[in-house]
Design an enzyme around this catalytic site. Structure first.
Site, PDB file in Angstrom:
ATOM      1  N   GLU A  99      -0.528   0.592  -5.129  1.00  0.00           N
ATOM      2  CA  GLU A  99       0.681   0.663  -4.408  1.00  0.00           C
ATOM      3  C   GLU A  99       1.262   2.125  -4.678  1.00  0.00           C
ATOM      4  O   GLU A  99       1.761   2.805  -3.758  1.00  0.00           O
ATOM      5  CB  GLU A  99       1.583  -0.248  -4.358  1.00  0.00           C
ATOM      6  CG  GLU A  99       1.172  -1.701  -3.733  1.00  0.00           C
ATOM      7  CD  GLU A  99       2.036  -2.990  -4.106  1.00  0.00           C
ATOM      8  OE1 GLU A  99       3.077  -2.511  -4.701  1.00  0.00           O
ATOM      9  OE2 GLU A  99       1.920  -3.857  -3.444  1.00  0.00           O
ATOM     10  N   VAL A 100       1.400   2.381  -6.073  1.00  0.00           N
ATOM     11  CA  VAL A 100       2.182   3.725  -6.451  1.00  0.00           C
ATOM     12  C   VAL A 100       1.059   4.746  -6.623  1.00  0.00           C
ATOM     13  O   VAL A 100       0.062   4.433  -7.681  1.00  0.00           O
ATOM     14  CB  VAL A 100       3.093   3.218  -7.687  1.00  0.00           C
ATOM     15  CG1 VAL A 100       3.706   4.727  -7.893  1.00  0.00           C
ATOM     16  CG2 VAL A 100       4.224   2.436  -7.165  1.00  0.00           C
ATOM     17  N   HIS A 104      -1.656   4.248 -13.233  1.00  0.00           N
ATOM     18  CA  HIS A 104      -0.990   3.370 -14.326  1.00  0.00           C
ATOM     19  C   HIS A 104      -1.782   2.101 -14.834  1.00  0.00           C
ATOM     20  O   HIS A 104      -2.651   2.076 -13.941  1.00  0.00           O
ATOM     21  CB  HIS A 104       0.519   2.952 -13.555  1.00  0.00           C
ATOM     22  CG  HIS A 104       0.239   2.396 -12.574  1.00  0.00           C
ATOM     23  ND1 HIS A 104       0.180   3.059 -11.035  1.00  0.00           N
ATOM     24  CD2 HIS A 104       0.076   0.949 -11.886  1.00  0.00           C
ATOM     25  CE1 HIS A 104       0.190   2.148 -10.231  1.00  0.00           C
ATOM     26  NE2 HIS A 104       0.181   0.928 -10.378  1.00  0.00           N
ATOM     27  N   HIS A 106      -1.052  -1.641 -16.003  1.00  0.00           N
ATOM     28  CA  HIS A 106      -0.529  -2.770 -16.021  1.00  0.00           C
ATOM     29  C   HIS A 106      -0.858  -3.185 -17.349  1.00  0.00           C
ATOM     30  O   HIS A 106      -1.885  -3.487 -17.644  1.00  0.00           O
ATOM     31  CB  HIS A 106      -0.803  -3.746 -14.951  1.00  0.00           C
ATOM     32  CG  HIS A 106      -0.247  -3.438 -13.584  1.00  0.00           C
ATOM     33  ND1 HIS A 106       0.780  -3.653 -12.918  1.00  0.00           N
ATOM     34  CD2 HIS A 106      -1.069  -2.541 -12.691  1.00  0.00           C
ATOM     35  CE1 HIS A 106       0.919  -3.104 -11.722  1.00  0.00           C
ATOM     36  NE2 HIS A 106      -0.182  -2.422 -11.681  1.00  0.00           N
TER      37      HIS A 106
HETATM   38  P1  AMP Z   1       0.030  -1.096  -8.187  1.00  0.00           P
HETATM   39  O1  AMP Z   1      -0.315  -1.938  -7.106  1.00  0.00           O
HETATM   40  O2  AMP Z   1      -1.006  -1.013  -9.091  1.00  0.00           O
HETATM   41  O3  AMP Z   1       0.315   0.378  -7.743  1.00  0.00           O
HETATM   42  O4  AMP Z   1       1.418  -1.651  -8.736  1.00  0.00           O
HETATM   43  C1  AMP Z   1       2.720  -0.926  -8.654  1.00  0.00           C
HETATM   44  C2  AMP Z   1       3.743  -1.583  -9.605  1.00  0.00           C
HETATM   45  O5  AMP Z   1       4.859  -0.868  -9.715  1.00  0.00           O
HETATM   46  C3  AMP Z   1       4.171  -2.978  -9.017  1.00  0.00           C
HETATM   47  O6  AMP Z   1       3.783  -3.968  -9.772  1.00  0.00           O
HETATM   48  C4  AMP Z   1       5.684  -2.815  -8.894  1.00  0.00           C
HETATM   49  O7  AMP Z   1       6.267  -4.018  -9.119  1.00  0.00           O
HETATM   50  C5  AMP Z   1       5.841  -1.549  -9.731  1.00  0.00           C
HETATM   51  N1  AMP Z   1       7.244  -0.969  -9.496  1.00  0.00           N
HETATM   52  C6  AMP Z   1       7.298  -0.288  -8.327  1.00  0.00           C
HETATM   53  N2  AMP Z   1       8.673   0.420  -8.357  1.00  0.00           N
HETATM   54  C7  AMP Z   1       9.009   0.436  -9.528  1.00  0.00           C
HETATM   55  C8  AMP Z   1      10.138   0.790 -10.269  1.00  0.00           C
HETATM   56  N3  AMP Z   1      11.193   1.632  -9.913  1.00  0.00           N
HETATM   57  N4  AMP Z   1      10.335   0.366 -11.660  1.00  0.00           N
HETATM   58  C9  AMP Z   1       9.373  -0.372 -12.356  1.00  0.00           C
HETATM   59  N5  AMP Z   1       8.191  -0.758 -11.735  1.00  0.00           N
HETATM   60  C10 AMP Z   1       8.001  -0.362 -10.076  1.00  0.00           C
END
Ligand code: AMP
Length: 119
Positions: A99-100, A104, A106
């Site tokens: 998503e981001v 990263h 987890h």
């Molecule tokens: P991914 O699907 O691996 O890209 O995961 C993105 C993660 O970022 C998700 O678990 C979200 O809950 C987390 N996330 C999104 N925005 C924020 C934020 N502002 N602070 C902390 N975590 C976030």
């Protein structure tokens, strides 16, 4: 791979939006996930502008990659997870459900996590 400098983790790295910092060094920033999926759910991100694991392992320097992964292990140890164990996961791209678009890892822990989910 074009890095989007407006992504939310880039804003966190620049200090434009807050985060709950768990650990920081030259190579990595670790902070609590905003929607935790386990008692411990930390995101560890490299300081450099890398879109994904694919981008990071292709274009990151050996120092960045070593520094980053050492930081992931250090965060887990400092959170007391090494003895009981933990799970790391990186979603990459479309099929990975990323998503981001800033690489990263987890880090999940604090309870038995069950079988590896691939939904
Ligand atoms: P991914 O699907 O691996 O890209 O995961 C993105 C993660 O970022 C998700 O678990 C979200 O809950 C987390 N996330 C999104 N925005 C924020 C934020 N502002 N602070 C902390 N975590 C976030």
């Amino acid at each position: 791979m074009i890095y989007d400098t407006t992504n939310i983790f880039a804003k966190i790295l620049r200090g434009e939006i807050p985060c709950a910092t768990v650990y920081e060094d030259e190579w990595a920033l670790a902070f609590n996930d905003i929607a935790p999926a386990a008692p411990v759910h930390v995101l560890v991100i490299p300081k450099g502008p890398y879109v994904s694991l694919d981008d990071f392992t292709l274009n990151g320097s050996n120092n960045e990659i070593a520094g980053f992964y050492r930081a992931v292990g250090k965060v887990a140890r400092e959170l007391g997870l090494a003895a009981t164990g933990y799970r790391t996961l990186s979603n990459t791209g479309l099929h990975g459900g990323q998503e981001v678009p800033h690489f990263h890892v987890h880090l999940f822990g604090g309870r038995p996590l069950g079988p590896m989910p691939v939904r």
